[in-house]
Design a protein around this motif. Structure first.
Motif, PDB file in Angstrom:
ATOM      1  N   VAL A   1     -27.742 -69.353  -0.483  1.00 23.99           N
ATOM      2  CA  VAL A   1     -26.285 -69.323  -0.465  1.00 23.99           C
ATOM      3  C   VAL A   1     -25.820 -70.738  -0.186  1.00 23.99           C
ATOM      4  O   VAL A   1     -26.238 -71.355   0.805  1.00 23.99           O
ATOM      5  N   TRP A   2     -24.941 -71.254  -1.057  1.00 19.52           N
ATOM      6  CA  TRP A   2     -24.655 -72.682  -1.048  1.00 19.52           C
ATOM      7  C   TRP A   2     -23.147 -72.954  -1.053  1.00 19.52           C
ATOM      8  O   TRP A   2     -22.409 -72.404  -1.854  1.00 19.52           O
ATOM      9  N   PHE A   3     -22.742 -73.836  -0.155  1.00 20.18           N
ATOM     10  CA  PHE A   3     -21.355 -74.278  -0.061  1.00 20.18           C
ATOM     11  C   PHE A   3     -21.033 -75.211  -1.235  1.00 20.18           C
ATOM     12  O   PHE A   3     -21.853 -76.035  -1.642  1.00 20.18           O
ATOM     13  N   PHE A   4     -19.827 -75.095  -1.769  1.00 16.62           N
ATOM     14  CA  PHE A   4     -19.280 -76.031  -2.750  1.00 16.62           C
ATOM     15  C   PHE A   4     -17.852 -76.296  -2.314  1.00 16.62           C
ATOM     16  O   PHE A   4     -17.019 -75.383  -2.320  1.00 16.62           O
ATOM     17  N   HIS A   5     -17.562 -77.543  -1.931  1.00 20.21           N
ATOM     18  CA  HIS A   5     -16.283 -77.778  -1.257  1.00 20.21           C
ATOM     19  C   HIS A   5     -15.834 -79.227  -1.400  1.00 20.21           C
ATOM     20  O   HIS A   5     -16.631 -80.127  -1.707  1.00 20.21           O
ATOM     21  N   CYS A   6     -14.551 -79.425  -1.142  1.00 20.09           N
ATOM     22  CA  CYS A   6     -14.025 -80.784  -1.038  1.00 20.09           C
ATOM     23  C   CYS A   6     -14.619 -81.425   0.204  1.00 20.09           C
ATOM     24  O   CYS A   6     -14.683 -80.806   1.272  1.00 20.09           O
ATOM     25  N   HIS A   7     -15.056 -82.675   0.081  1.00 23.39           N
ATOM     26  CA  HIS A   7     -15.721 -83.350   1.192  1.00 23.39           C
ATOM     27  C   HIS A   7     -14.749 -84.043   2.131  1.00 23.39           C
ATOM     28  O   HIS A   7     -15.163 -84.679   3.097  1.00 23.39           O
ATOM     29  N   ILE A   8     -13.470 -83.933   1.869  1.00 25.36           N
ATOM     30  CA  ILE A   8     -12.464 -84.450   2.802  1.00 25.36           C
ATOM     31  C   ILE A   8     -12.328 -83.444   3.946  1.00 25.36           C
ATOM     32  O   ILE A   8     -12.049 -82.265   3.721  1.00 25.36           O
ATOM     33  N   GLU A   9     -12.546 -83.901   5.163  1.00 23.38           N
ATOM     34  CA  GLU A   9     -12.620 -83.003   6.321  1.00 23.38           C
ATOM     35  C   GLU A   9     -11.392 -82.087   6.459  1.00 23.38           C
ATOM     36  O   GLU A   9     -11.538 -80.872   6.567  1.00 23.38           O
ATOM     37  N   PRO A  10     -10.156 -82.630   6.495  1.00 26.58           N
ATOM     38  CA  PRO A  10      -9.018 -81.725   6.681  1.00 26.58           C
ATOM     39  C   PRO A  10      -8.817 -80.766   5.514  1.00 26.58           C
ATOM     40  O   PRO A  10      -8.323 -79.651   5.715  1.00 26.58           O
ATOM     41  N   HIS A  11      -9.187 -81.157   4.292  1.00 22.64           N
ATOM     42  CA  HIS A  11      -9.019 -80.261   3.156  1.00 22.64           C
ATOM     43  C   HIS A  11      -9.952 -79.058   3.262  1.00 22.64           C
ATOM     44  O   HIS A  11      -9.554 -77.919   2.996  1.00 22.64           O
ATOM     45  N   LEU A  12     -11.215 -79.294   3.646  1.00 22.56           N
ATOM     46  CA  LEU A  12     -12.127 -78.170   3.854  1.00 22.56           C
ATOM     47  C   LEU A  12     -11.637 -77.303   5.008  1.00 22.56           C
ATOM     48  O   LEU A  12     -11.669 -76.070   4.934  1.00 22.56           O
ATOM     49  N   HIS A  13     -11.172 -77.932   6.072  1.00 20.38           N
ATOM     50  CA  HIS A  13     -10.656 -77.201   7.225  1.00 20.38           C
ATOM     51  C   HIS A  13      -9.500 -76.293   6.826  1.00 20.38           C
ATOM     52  O   HIS A  13      -9.302 -75.225   7.424  1.00 20.38           O
ATOM     53  N   MET A  14      -8.759 -76.682   5.788  1.00 23.25           N
ATOM     54  CA  MET A  14      -7.588 -75.931   5.327  1.00 23.25           C
ATOM     55  C   MET A  14      -7.917 -75.014   4.148  1.00 23.25           C
ATOM     56  O   MET A  14      -7.006 -74.513   3.493  1.00 23.25           O
ATOM     57  N   GLY A  15      -9.217 -74.806   3.851  1.00 21.90           N
ATOM     58  CA  GLY A  15      -9.589 -73.769   2.911  1.00 21.90           C
ATOM     59  C   GLY A  15     -10.062 -74.199   1.547  1.00 21.90           C
ATOM     60  O   GLY A  15     -10.250 -73.351   0.666  1.00 21.90           O
ATOM     61  N   MET A  16     -10.308 -75.511   1.317  1.00 21.52           N
ATOM     62  CA  MET A  16     -10.665 -75.983  -0.017  1.00 21.52           C
ATOM     63  C   MET A  16     -12.170 -75.907  -0.230  1.00 21.52           C
ATOM     64  O   MET A  16     -12.892 -76.904  -0.117  1.00 21.52           O
ATOM     65  N   GLY A  17     -12.651 -74.714  -0.528  1.00 24.74           N
ATOM     66  CA  GLY A  17     -14.066 -74.541  -0.782  1.00 24.74           C
ATOM     67  C   GLY A  17     -14.355 -73.167  -1.342  1.00 24.74           C
ATOM     68  O   GLY A  17     -13.529 -72.243  -1.261  1.00 24.74           O
ATOM     69  N   VAL A  18     -15.541 -73.024  -1.936  1.00 24.18           N
ATOM     70  CA  VAL A  18     -16.050 -71.740  -2.413  1.00 24.18           C
ATOM     71  C   VAL A  18     -17.522 -71.671  -2.036  1.00 24.18           C
ATOM     72  O   VAL A  18     -18.111 -72.657  -1.582  1.00 24.18           O
ATOM     73  N   VAL A  19     -18.130 -70.510  -2.245  1.00 22.93           N
ATOM     74  CA  VAL A  19     -19.536 -70.308  -1.901  1.00 22.93           C
ATOM     75  C   VAL A  19     -20.250 -69.670  -3.085  1.00 22.93           C
ATOM     76  O   VAL A  19     -19.745 -68.711  -3.685  1.00 22.93           O
TER      77      VAL A  19
END
Length: 577
Positions: free
Chosen positions: A528-546
């Motif tokens: 199971v692998w994360f795919f996400h924006c690497h900008i810290e606040p953007h990931l913190h605010m939901g910018m990712g999928v799995v």
């Protein structure tokens, strides 16, 4: 029988040459002076940045990680390492493991399968921005010849630094209305920067967009933590400079005054070399460049790292390329290189389009089996600002996905797949008509060993004329970057523009404003692998999928990785029937 014996001998020889490199690390806060202003930093065994790991391809890395923080969980992600056969060691809290609780020790064990420039960093909350990172350098396996020739090597880890604590930043991002973290106070090179003084104060035009004349000249005492590390070089030599960006927000530009750079590696993969005056590097990316010291040996030269992609309010970081034939105390005789204008995105795209795989690299499959088209938008949920993909803002559940799928726990997350595309009449050039989004924790499940295309589609944010660069990082894989485009992706037209001949293999790629980026990867790594924006606040605010793949092929997962949420009770019942 003869062929079989040759294979056995080869495997035994490889095993004999590979090493086990074992480390005992403790992570805790300490006071530091990264940019000459005291603040709290996260340190590994008292070091900031953390210790550099050097290994050879094929080696096994074992890290016994003890959480010495008083009130926070902890994990470390080994960025760029594919974790073949060890998905539980990827170090993504809520995805592949539980957070390590204060006082506990967790052991990461994984094999580094190929040479490259990588790094590690915290992947719980925004601990990367608090300073939890370090370099991970993999050289060619013993007996293997690297295709690069150079006389020396430098390793530069680039980051940005705030004076506000990350806990305060996280609180602000979740506030209603949101309190944005703002631009960083300084850029750090190997954990060192200058906030309240200037290395180049004597120049009125020290950079393209900043004047350092209002700041005093930096004066350092022996042992100062914020004193820059100079690069000492001999004339007429070639040096490899390894660059990696662990920034929380900033896109950066790296330049060495008066010197050409030849880019030879990107994200741990060799590329077709090309010469450039500077390198754009986004959060999560790594490069190797070759620099030849062919300039006046009686002079020293500026190294500059400036902000790109955002209107810069952070001065560039500076240090010096010191020719050993020049006086060490002699500053460069002219201003530092000018950082290219922050919003010249055509220049940024053109740099990315110059990156091609090296001869002999594996080509991508010609056809895809599955395709996702992910629309990247900014939205609202009950007064809170969020980022979303196809109108779903990711919230990672309490039970790690890896445990839920391994042990078939139906209640661990929403089993309904998130949307695989978005309405084609969506206007990517303007703010969304529907400003609201929804939370979700569903994942995309793929069969084993199929080819997947992912189209990242950028759009306008909540405010007019606001679309940002988003560097996207995929765990567990390298992917081929098939192409970039502007405006809305048109499958029947834009697929014809794909580079299927020599696209680069990357693990992080930029999504440019109002544009799209096309990726292709093969689901050949069960987990199971994360795919996400690497900008810290953007990931913190939901910018990712799995992504999940090969679920029936996932091997043994250590119980200590999954001792939280629903898996905690499952493991207790299994071990105590």
């Amino acid at each position: 029988m003869g062929v079989w014996w040759i294979v056995v001998v080869a495997l035994l020889a490889h095993t004999a040459s590979a090493a086990v490199r074992e480390y005992h690390w403790e992570v805790e806060y300490k006071f530091g002076l990264p940019d000459c202003k005291e603040g709290m930093v996260m340190a590994v065994n008292g070091q900031f940045p953390g210790p550099t790991i050097h290994a050879l391809a094929g080696d096994t890395i074992v890290v016994h990680l003890t959480n010495k923080l008083a009130t926070e969980g902890l994990v470390i992600h080994w960025h760029g390492i594919r974790q073949l056969g060890s998905p539980w060691a990827d170090g993504a809290a809520g995805v592949t493991q539980c957070a390590i609780t204060p006082g506990e020790t967790f052991t990461y064990k994984f094999t580094v399968d190929k040479p490259g420039t990588h790094f590690y960093h915290g992947h719980y909350g925004m601990q990367r921005s608090a300073g939890l990172y370090g370099s991970l350098i993999i050289d060619a396996a013993k007996g293997k010849i690297e295709p690069l020739r150079y006389d020396g090597e430098f390793n530069l880890l680039l980051s940005d630094w705030w004076h506000e604590s990350v806990l305060s930043q996280e609180l602000g991002l979740s506030a209603k209305p949101m309190r944005w973290i703002g631009e960083a106070q300084s850029i750090l090179i190997n954990g060192r920067g200058q906030f309240n003084c200037s290395l180049a104060a004597q120049f009125s035009n020290a950079t393209a967009q900043f004047s350092n004349t209002s700041l005093p000249m930096c004066k350092f005492k022996k042992g100062d933590q914020c004193a820059p590390q100079r690069l000492h070089v001999e004339p007429n030599k070639t040096y490899r400079i390894r660059l990696a960006s662990t920034t929380g927000l900033a896109s950066l530009n790296f330049a060495v005054q008066g010197h050409k750079l030849v880019v030879v590696e990107a994200d741990g993969n060799y590329i077709t070399p090309f010469a450039t005056s500077d390198v754009d590097i986004y959060s999560g990316e790594s490069y190797s460049v070759l620099l030849t010291t062919d300039q006046d040996p009686s002079q020293n030269y500026w190294i500059s790292v400036g902000v790109r992609g955002r209107k810069p309010k952070t001065p560039p970081a500076l240090t010096v390329l010191h020719y050993v034939t020049a006086p060490s105390s002699q500053p460069p005789s002219s201003p530092p290189p000018e950082t290219p204008r922050w919003n010249n995105f055509d220049r940024s795209r053109n740099f990315s389009k110059r990156i091609f795989s090296a001869m002999g690299s594996p080509p991508p499959p010609r056809k895809f089996k599955k395709r996702l088209i992910l629309l990247n938008t900014q939205n609202m949920i009950d007064g809170a600002t969020k980022w979303a993909l196809n109108n779903v803002s990711l919230v990672v559940p309490a039970t790690p996905y890896l445990g839920s799928v391994k042990y078939k726990l139906r209640r661990g997350f929403d089993r309904k797949s998130p949307p695989t595309t978005f309405p084609m009449d969506y206007d990517v050039m303007n703010p969304p008509r529907n400003r609201n989004t929804t939370k979700g924790n569903g994942i995309y499940v793929f069969p084993f060993n199929v080819t997947v295309d992912v189209i990242l589609q950028n759009a306008n944010g909540l405010d007019a004329n606001a679309s940002e660069i988003h560097p996207w990082h995929l765990h567990g894989h390298d992917f081929w970057v098939l192409g970039y485009g502007e405006g809305k992706f048109r499958p029947e037209i834009d697929e014809k523009t794909y580079n299927l001949k020599n696209p680069p293999l990357r693990n992080t790629v930029a999504l440019y404003p109002y544009g799209w980026t096309a990726l292709r990867f093969v689901t050949d790594n069960p987990g199971v692998w994360f795919f996400h924006c690497h900008i810290e606040p953007h990931l913190h605010m939901g910018m990712g999928v799995v992504f999940a793949e090969g679920l029936n092929r996932i091997g043994k997962v250590p119980d200590e990785a999954l001792g939280c949420g629903l898996t905690k009770q499952f493991l207790m019942n299994r071990n105590n029937p």
